[in-house]
Design an enzyme around this catalytic site. Structure first.
Site, PDB file in Angstrom:
ATOM      1  N   ILE A 147     -12.220  -2.543 -33.214  1.00 29.24           N
ATOM      2  CA  ILE A 147     -13.060  -2.132 -32.085  1.00 29.24           C
ATOM      3  C   ILE A 147     -12.573  -0.838 -31.440  1.00 29.24           C
ATOM      4  O   ILE A 147     -13.102  -0.420 -30.423  1.00 29.24           O
ATOM      5  CB  ILE A 147     -13.156  -3.249 -31.026  1.00 29.24           C
ATOM      6  CG1 ILE A 147     -11.772  -3.593 -30.458  1.00 29.24           C
ATOM      7  CG2 ILE A 147     -13.822  -4.476 -31.620  1.00 29.24           C
ATOM      8  CD1 ILE A 147     -11.794  -4.612 -29.331  1.00 29.24           C
ATOM      9  N   GLY A 148     -11.550  -0.235 -32.049  1.00 29.03           N
ATOM     10  CA  GLY A 148     -11.071   1.045 -31.531  1.00 29.03           C
ATOM     11  C   GLY A 148      -9.574   1.229 -31.452  1.00 29.03           C
ATOM     12  O   GLY A 148      -9.106   2.366 -31.324  1.00 29.03           O
ATOM     13  N   ILE A 192       6.754  -1.563 -32.206  1.00 28.92           N
ATOM     14  CA  ILE A 192       5.584  -0.692 -32.092  1.00 28.92           C
ATOM     15  C   ILE A 192       5.297  -0.109 -33.477  1.00 28.92           C
ATOM     16  O   ILE A 192       6.100   0.652 -34.022  1.00 28.92           O
ATOM     17  CB  ILE A 192       5.820   0.430 -31.068  1.00 28.92           C
ATOM     18  CG1 ILE A 192       6.164  -0.172 -29.692  1.00 28.92           C
ATOM     19  CG2 ILE A 192       4.593   1.323 -30.975  1.00 28.92           C
ATOM     20  CD1 ILE A 192       5.124  -1.116 -29.130  1.00 28.92           C
ATOM     21  N   ASN A 222       2.715   1.902 -34.467  1.00 25.25           N
ATOM     22  CA  ASN A 222       2.286   3.306 -34.437  1.00 25.25           C
ATOM     23  C   ASN A 222       2.365   3.799 -33.001  1.00 25.25           C
ATOM     24  O   ASN A 222       1.616   3.349 -32.135  1.00 25.25           O
ATOM     25  CB  ASN A 222       0.851   3.422 -34.971  1.00 25.25           C
ATOM     26  CG  ASN A 222       0.381   4.861 -35.104  1.00 25.25           C
ATOM     27  OD1 ASN A 222       0.638   5.702 -34.242  1.00 25.25           O
ATOM     28  ND2 ASN A 222      -0.316   5.152 -36.184  1.00 25.25           N
ATOM     29  N   THR A 277      -1.198   5.366 -31.736  1.00 24.67           N
ATOM     30  CA  THR A 277      -2.293   4.449 -31.412  1.00 24.67           C
ATOM     31  C   THR A 277      -1.890   3.464 -30.321  1.00 24.67           C
ATOM     32  O   THR A 277      -2.731   3.027 -29.531  1.00 24.67           O
ATOM     33  CB  THR A 277      -2.776   3.689 -32.663  1.00 24.67           C
ATOM     34  OG1 THR A 277      -1.670   3.010 -33.277  1.00 24.67           O
ATOM     35  CG2 THR A 277      -3.406   4.638 -33.670  1.00 24.67           C
ATOM     36  N   LYS A 335       4.279  -7.783 -30.865  1.00 21.51           N
ATOM     37  CA  LYS A 335       3.560  -8.521 -29.824  1.00 21.51           C
ATOM     38  C   LYS A 335       2.385  -7.641 -29.389  1.00 21.51           C
ATOM     39  O   LYS A 335       2.381  -6.444 -29.620  1.00 21.51           O
ATOM     40  CB  LYS A 335       4.465  -8.845 -28.633  1.00 21.51           C
ATOM     41  CG  LYS A 335       5.654  -9.720 -28.987  1.00 21.51           C
ATOM     42  CD  LYS A 335       6.336 -10.327 -27.760  1.00 21.51           C
ATOM     43  CE  LYS A 335       7.179  -9.341 -26.995  1.00 21.51           C
ATOM     44  NZ  LYS A 335       8.001 -10.020 -25.939  1.00 21.51           N
ATOM     45  N   GLY A 376      -3.040  -4.716 -26.301  1.00 17.63           N
ATOM     46  CA  GLY A 376      -4.379  -4.455 -25.786  1.00 17.63           C
ATOM     47  C   GLY A 376      -4.638  -4.971 -24.385  1.00 17.63           C
ATOM     48  O   GLY A 376      -5.243  -4.280 -23.561  1.00 17.63           O
ATOM     49  N   GLU A 377      -4.197  -6.182 -24.081  1.00 17.17           N
ATOM     50  CA  GLU A 377      -4.476  -6.772 -22.767  1.00 17.17           C
ATOM     51  C   GLU A 377      -3.510  -6.278 -21.692  1.00 17.17           C
ATOM     52  O   GLU A 377      -3.924  -5.949 -20.576  1.00 17.17           O
ATOM     53  CB  GLU A 377      -4.424  -8.307 -22.837  1.00 17.17           C
ATOM     54  CG  GLU A 377      -5.043  -8.933 -24.070  1.00 17.17           C
ATOM     55  CD  GLU A 377      -6.513  -8.655 -24.248  1.00 17.17           C
ATOM     56  OE1 GLU A 377      -7.174  -8.238 -23.283  1.00 17.17           O
ATOM     57  OE2 GLU A 377      -7.011  -8.831 -25.372  1.00 17.17           O
TER      58      GLU A 377
END
Length: 753
Positions: free
Chosen positions: A479-480, A644, A646, A649, A716, A719-720
């Site tokens: 989704i991006g 991490i 990347n 991103t 982990k 996004g949220e």
């Protein structure tokens, strides 16, 4: 090419590699759901109700049917029946217990702009014109759309009634409502209005019945397999007969995690006219038909000792839902586990209103709950005359107070230190309004976020072609956040291949099963499957190479020593040892070497540990005292999100969350006219999302220490936590600048003047 650029494109985990699909997107070559071209494709436009509650007494469609190019006008009176609708007499699975809306099933109206008809025509313009000719008469009932007027109607969700141990059930640790007896206490109410899903790509679908029992849809969805299963169940056909394509998704924040009426309307229309049907929602329909963050009222009672130790927190919440489904979310979870208060009480309720069903929105529940909790923490720190960061450190938890388990990993203190140094926290003054920049008041604020480090099961196919390239296939979507890029990096690192030799194919239900992209779990789940599939591919290549005529040297080696070269396999410590792909493929009687694996969370770690990602957001704001204008001047977001994959991103993820948090704090809020149950803000002219001018100087930092208990990669989710805690950080900074505590979002100038 410079050495630094070469390094950035090496593909190793942790490097800031460019997006593998970036060129496709910026050149327009990426194909989204509404952009597929099928023979005999026709267009559909929805007609929405003009009342919020009641029933359709009469619907006039003759004028529309006679309009040029119209193939069909479908209503509840002539709609093909959806077999699964009749079977839905039992509540759906959580968290949307109840009856999902059955479009065109009957004449009932349960929210304003509910689809009551769909017009199909040979062009979009003709369909749109004919839709304007459809008129309905109603028997109207009295509706309720105001949450605060109906707080007393809040009730315990069905899921909590069924299971007292549900996270939604009432919770008590220590003494109930103990804050009332505290030495220093506060009691405050916080309100978040409905926030609407407005990604760049509108919700869209092309539905094509290739046979009476075979359906293909090109759909904007975050859940390819979930969508496949839902439509198969609706239409009573095998899952294998439903094909869902979502190769590219132009942004989503949870709106693609639920199946909506417009999707079924398009499938019904395709069934009715016997041709592929394209349906794209308008921007206005995005406000009523694809969910939203629910309007939520919260109340916090908090107490602490004079030296800054929390003694009790009571956190209550009432969120709105529709009358036909029970939408729930984890509004109170952070309160249970973030701080060391010995007495914690939470009570979660929902109130049914005559509105469409809410849905998850980035940081679902936690972002809402954190606004109240982190604002209250700032209020209590001010009451105790303590620095807000020091107050949080005095109540830091080394184990999960909710269940007593140790954290899998927790580097939140490192986040505190990195963020405080970068924002210049030492410049913050305890007394509000003490710092100025010319005519502007300067304020500093912080907010903490957390979200569960979830991992599910996923299957993955890995194929080594005769050209020496590797293709990975998964039904996951992107989704991006750069899912494909992260997966290529994981594969490149595991296989020792350059990233340009690896292709990650996704967004197709014929590919191996993967969960929906939501809940910050894609890299944890699908990334783990990529790693496992690549390891399995190495092992298979090792076995095949060992069986070749010169295989003795390979049989003595380990699978991880296999090096995939141009046209052959070699060994890391013996490049002269070779096994040609042609030999491997010939003895395997295949054109390619292929493995398919299922990757699952395993072991007892998930039972032993409490697993979360963490963030802290530090913000500097300037406030114009005469006009009430707030400018976010600087954002520092620091995250403990394990390994991490990347850096680039991951930074994009944090930036998107920060901008979303600015919208949550300062600009976004749907306004409904309760007289009609109709949204006044139903386009981007009236509903304000942050733009480039609202985006300040932003910096992001990662602890970048692996969590070995979540998966072997140590990842982990990000996004949220990118948005959770940002809104209260801004609200707290506004207080530090002005001395005005705003507890109802968004913080608009009228609330500060």
């Amino acid at each position: 090419m410079s050495e630094q650029l070469q390094k950035s494109q090496s593909g190793a985990i942790g490097e800031p590699m460019n997006r593998v699909d970036g060129r496709l997107k910026v050149t327009g070559a990426a194909k989204y759901s509404a952009e597929y071209e099928l023979p005999n494709l026709v267009h559909a436009v929805l007609v929405g109700s003009t009342i919020a509650k009641g029933s359709i007494k009469n619907i006039e469609t003759r004028q529309a049917e006679r309009a040029p190019g119209v193939l069909a006008v479908i209503t509840h009176l002539n709609s093909p029946k959806v077999p699964g609708f009749a079977e839905r007499d039992h509540p759906a699975e959580p968290p949307t217990a109840g009856q999902p809306l059955r479009v065109f099933h009957d004449n009932k109206v349960v929210f304003n702009d509910q689809p009551i008809a769909v017009v199909v025509a040979d062009t979009l313009e003709r369909a749109r014109y004919a839709a304007s000719l459809v008129k309905a008469q109603y028997d109207q009932d009295k509706h309720q759309t105001n949450l605060e007027a109906n707080l007393g109607q809040g009730y315990l969700p069905a899921q909590a009634k069924k299971n007292p141990k549900s996270p939604l059930a009432d919770y008590q640790r220590g003494e109930a409502d103990a804050y009332k007896n505290g030495a220093t206490k506060l009691e405050a109410e916080y309100v978040i209005p409905s926030e609407m899903h407005n990604p760049m790509e509108l919700q869209s679908i092309i539905a094509h019945w290739e046979a009476p029992d075979r359906l293909t849809v090109y759909d904007k969805t975050q859940a390819v397999i979930g969508t496949q299963r839902a439509f198969a169940k609706d239409w009573g056909i095998p899952e294998a007969n439903v094909k869902v394509i979502a190769t590219f998704v132009g942004g989503a924040f949870g709106n693609g995690l639920h199946n909506w009426p417009h999707e079924t309307a398009a499938i019904i229309a395709a069934k009715k006219v016997g041709r592929p049907v394209k349906l794209v929602l308008t921007r206005e329909q995005m406000f009523t038909m694809v969910g939203y963050r629910p309007y939520t009222w919260q109340k916090i009672g908090m107490s602490a000792t004079p030296d800054g130790k929390l003694t009790a927190i009571t956190h209550e919440s009432v969120g709105q839902t529709s009358t036909y489904e029970q939408f729930t979310e984890s509004t109170l979870q952070q309160t249970r586990m973030m701080y060391t208060a010995p007495n914690v009480t939470t009570r979660y309720r929902i109130a049914s209103l005559d509105v469409s069903t809410p849905v998850w929105m980035r940081g679902p529940g936690e972002a809402t709950g954190a606004f109240a909790l982190e604002s209250a923490m700032d209020e209590m720190a001010h009451a105790l005359n303590l620095d807000p960061l020091e107050f949080r450190l005095r109540n830091y938890t080394d184990t999960d107070p909710d269940n007593g388990k140790p954290w899998s990993t927790k580097y939140l203190k490192e986040c505190f230190q990195m963020g405080a140094e970068r924002i210049g926290w030492s410049n913050r003054k305890q007394q509000p309004g003490s710092v100025k920049s010319g005519e502007w008041l300067v304020g500093y604020g912080m907010g903490v976020g957390t979200f569960g480090a979830h991992r599910g099961s996923a299957k993955m196919k890995a194929i080594l072609t005769k050209k020496g390239t590797v293709v990975l296939q998964s039904a996951t979507t992107d989704i991006g956040p750069g899912t494909g890029t992260a997966m290529v990096q994981i594969a490149a690192t595991t296989l020792g291949l350059p990233p340009e030799k690896i292709t990650f194919q996704l967004g197709n239900s014929t590919f191996p099963t993967a969960p929906s992209q939501g809940g910050s779990s894609t890299v944890n789940t699908v990334g783990a499957a990529v790693q496992d599939a690549c390891i399995a591919l190495r092992e298979k290549l090792h076995q095949l190479a060992a069986a070749t005529p010169n295989g003795q040297v390979f049989s003595a080696a380990k699978p991880e020593d296999i090096v995939i070269m141009e046209g052959h396999l070699s060994l890391a410590n013996d490049k002269l040892a070779k096994a040609a792909y042609s030999d491997l493929l010939r003895q395997n009687n295949e054109a390619e070497v292929e493995v398919t694996i299922e990757s699952k969370p395993g072991g007892s770690d998930r039972d032993k540990y409490s697993m979360y990602s963490y963030s802290v957001h530090f913000v500097q704001v300037h406030v114009q005292p005469l006009t009430g204008e707030v400018r976010v001047k600087k954002v520092i977001s620091c995250a403990d999100a394990g390994t991490i994959v990347n850096q680039k991103t991951a930074g994009n993820q944090m930036m998107g969350g920060a901008v979303g948090g600015i919208g949550m704090a300062l600009t976004e809020g749907a306004v409904i006219d309760d007289r009609y149950g109709r949204y006044v803000t139903k386009d981007l002219a009236d509903y304000h999302v942050p733009v480039h001018a609202d985006a300040p100087n932003m910096e992001f930092a990662f602890v970048n220490k692996p969590d070995p208990h979540v998966n072997a990669l140590g990842t982990k989710g990000i996004g949220e936590i990118a948005i959770i805690g940002m809104a209260p950080a801004i609200a707290n900074a506004v207080f530090n600048a002005t001395g005005k505590r705003i507890r109802e979002l968004p913080i608009t100038p009228d609330k500060l003047i």
